[in-house]
Scaffold this active site. Structure first.
Site, PDB file in Angstrom:
ATOM      1  N   LYS A 271       0.847  -1.213   0.000  1.00 16.14           N
ATOM      2  CA  LYS A 271       0.000   0.000   0.000  1.00 16.14           C
ATOM      3  C   LYS A 271       0.871   1.247   0.000  1.00 16.14           C
ATOM      4  O   LYS A 271       2.046   1.203   0.408  1.00 16.14           O
ATOM      5  CB  LYS A 271      -0.941   0.025   1.200  1.00 16.14           C
ATOM      6  CG  LYS A 271      -0.280  -0.063   2.594  1.00 16.14           C
ATOM      7  CD  LYS A 271       0.225   1.229   3.210  1.00 16.14           C
ATOM      8  CE  LYS A 271       0.722   1.036   4.635  1.00 16.14           C
ATOM      9  NZ  LYS A 271       1.596   2.126   5.129  1.00 16.14           N
TER      10      LYS A 271
ATOM     11  N   ASP B  78      -2.296  -1.631  10.700  1.00 12.85           N
ATOM     12  CA  ASP B  78      -2.542  -1.602   9.251  1.00 12.85           C
ATOM     13  C   ASP B  78      -3.233  -2.871   8.726  1.00 12.85           C
ATOM     14  O   ASP B  78      -3.647  -2.907   7.576  1.00 12.85           O
ATOM     15  CB  ASP B  78      -1.217  -1.471   8.476  1.00 12.85           C
ATOM     16  CG  ASP B  78      -0.560  -0.115   8.673  1.00 12.85           C
ATOM     17  OD1 ASP B  78      -1.193   0.776   9.273  1.00 12.85           O
ATOM     18  OD2 ASP B  78       0.585   0.032   8.220  1.00 12.85           O
TER      19      ASP B  78
END
Ligand code: C5P
Length: 288
Positions: A13, A142
Site C-alpha cells: 500500500k 494496518d
C-alpha cells in the site's frame, strides 16, 4: 477439503496522505489517511499439515518464525476457531518476500492479512470479514485495511475504514536503503500530533497530492537517506513518504514518464514503477 493454497498475493500500500490528529491515552496515535493498494506484492503459499503445527518453511533474515506476523495470524485464527469448537489442522507457510521490510508499504501487515484470508478458506473456519479484521487489529494497526478488500479512508488507529474510489495512477516508489522503525517515529517529541481533522469531501477530488505525511519530517531528519530520496524524486513530481518510511513515492502522468524517472535512478537505491489497484487480489475469499 483442498490441501493447499499457493500463489496468494499480499499487495503493498501507499499512504496517499497521513495526518496525525491526536494521541490516545494508551500512546497509540489517531490518524487520518488514504490507504491505496498497489501492484507490488509478496507471494505466500499455504499447505495443510496433519500434525496440527503451524510452521514457516522459509527463512527470513531478521524475522524469527515465532514473531512473523503470518505465523501469529495463523495462531490467532486457530485459537478463534478452537473457541468455537472447531479443531483445525496445521499449516506450512512459505513466503516469497519481495517487498522491503521497514519500508512503510505494509508488507508485514499485508502478509498477515493474506494469511488470515487464505487459512480461513483452507481451514474452512468461516470467520466473517469483520471478525478477521478484529483479529487482524491485534497484529497491527494496518492489518484491517488489507482485509477490507479495496482502497479506504482510514481513521482511528487504523480500524475505522471507509471504502473509497481513488483515481488510477502510476507511481515511482524509491526505497532509500534504510529500514525505519515505526515506534521510534511515532514516539518522537518533534512529531506534529494536532493536524486539523478533514472530511472526505476535502480530499476526494484532490488525490493524489492532498495533504501531507506528518511522519515525514521526523523520519527524514532521523534518516538522511529518506531526505535524499525525497529531494531526488522531487524533480519528477511531488515526492512524499509512505507510512513511517523509508519508501518515498511520486505520482506520474504515465507509465512512460515513470520509466523515464527510473532510468535516472542512482544505483544506491532500489525503485519500482507501480500502479494503483482498485480491489485486493484475494478479496474473493472474503465473506461479508
Ligand atoms: O500496529 P503497528 O505494529 O503498525 O504499530 C507499530 C507501532 O507504531 C506501535 O507500537 C505504536 O508505537 C505506533 N503506532 C501508533 N499509532 C498508530 C499506529 C502505530 O502510535 N495508529
Amino acid at each position: 477439503m483442498a490441501r493447499h493454497l499457493h500463489d496468494c498475493v499480499a499487495p503493498a500500500k501507499l499512504n496517499l496522505f497521513l495526518h496525525v490528529t491526536g494521541r490516545r491515552a494508551d500512546g497509540y496515535h489517531l490518524l487520518q489517511s488514504v490507504f491505496q493498494l498497489i501492484d507490488l506484492h509478496d507471494l505466500l503459499h499455504f499447505d495443510l499439515r496433519d500434525d496440527g503445527r503451524i510452521v514457516r518453511s522459509t527463512e527470513i533474515a531478521g524475522v524469527p518464525a515465532d514473531s512473523d506476523l503470518t505465523v501469529r495470524a495463523a495462531d490467532l485464527l486457530k485459537a478463534a476457531a478452537a473457541a468455537r469448537g472447531i479443531a483445525v489442522p496445521g499449516a506450512s507457510i512459505a513466503i516469497d518476500k519481495r517487498l522491503p521490510m521497514g519500508g512503510g508499504i505494509g508488507g508485514g501487515s499485508s502478509d498477515a492479512a493474506t494469511a488470515l484470508m487464505a487459512l480461513n478458506h483452507l481451514w474452512d473456519t468461516r470467520l466473517t470479514r469483520t471478525e478477521l479484521m478484529q483479529l487482524g487489529l491485534r497484529l497491527g494497526a494496518d492489518v484491517p485495511f488489507f482485509l477490507s478488500g479495496g482502497n479506504a479512508f482510514v481513521e482511528g488507529i487504523g480500524e475505522l475504514l471507509t471504502p473509497i474510489e481513488t483515481p488510477a495512477s502510476w507511481f515511482v516508489l524509491v526505497h532509500p536503503g534504510v529500514s525505519v522503525p515505526t515506534p521510534a517515529i511515532f514516539a518522537s517529541p518533534e512529531l506534529t500530533r494536532n493536524t486539523k481533522v478533514v472530511t472526505m469531501s476535502d480530499f476526494s477530488k484532490r488525490l493524489p497530492g492532498f495533504g501531507r505525511n506528518d511522519l515525514q519530517a521526523v523520519a527524514a531528519r532521523a534518516y538522511p537517506p529518506v531526505a535524499d530520496a525525497l529531494a531526488w524524486l522531487s524533480d519528477a513530481g511531488e515526492a512524499r513518504m509512505t507510512g513511517s518510511g523509508a519508501c518515498v513515492f511520486a505520482a506520474l502522468a504515465s507509465e512512460t514518464e515513470a520509466d523515464d524517472v527510473l532510468r535516472e535512478l542512482p544505483s544506491r537505491w532500489q525503485a519500482w514503477k507501480t500502479r494503483t489497484l482498485d480491489v485486493h487480489p484475494m478479496a474473493t475469499l472474503l465473506q461479508t
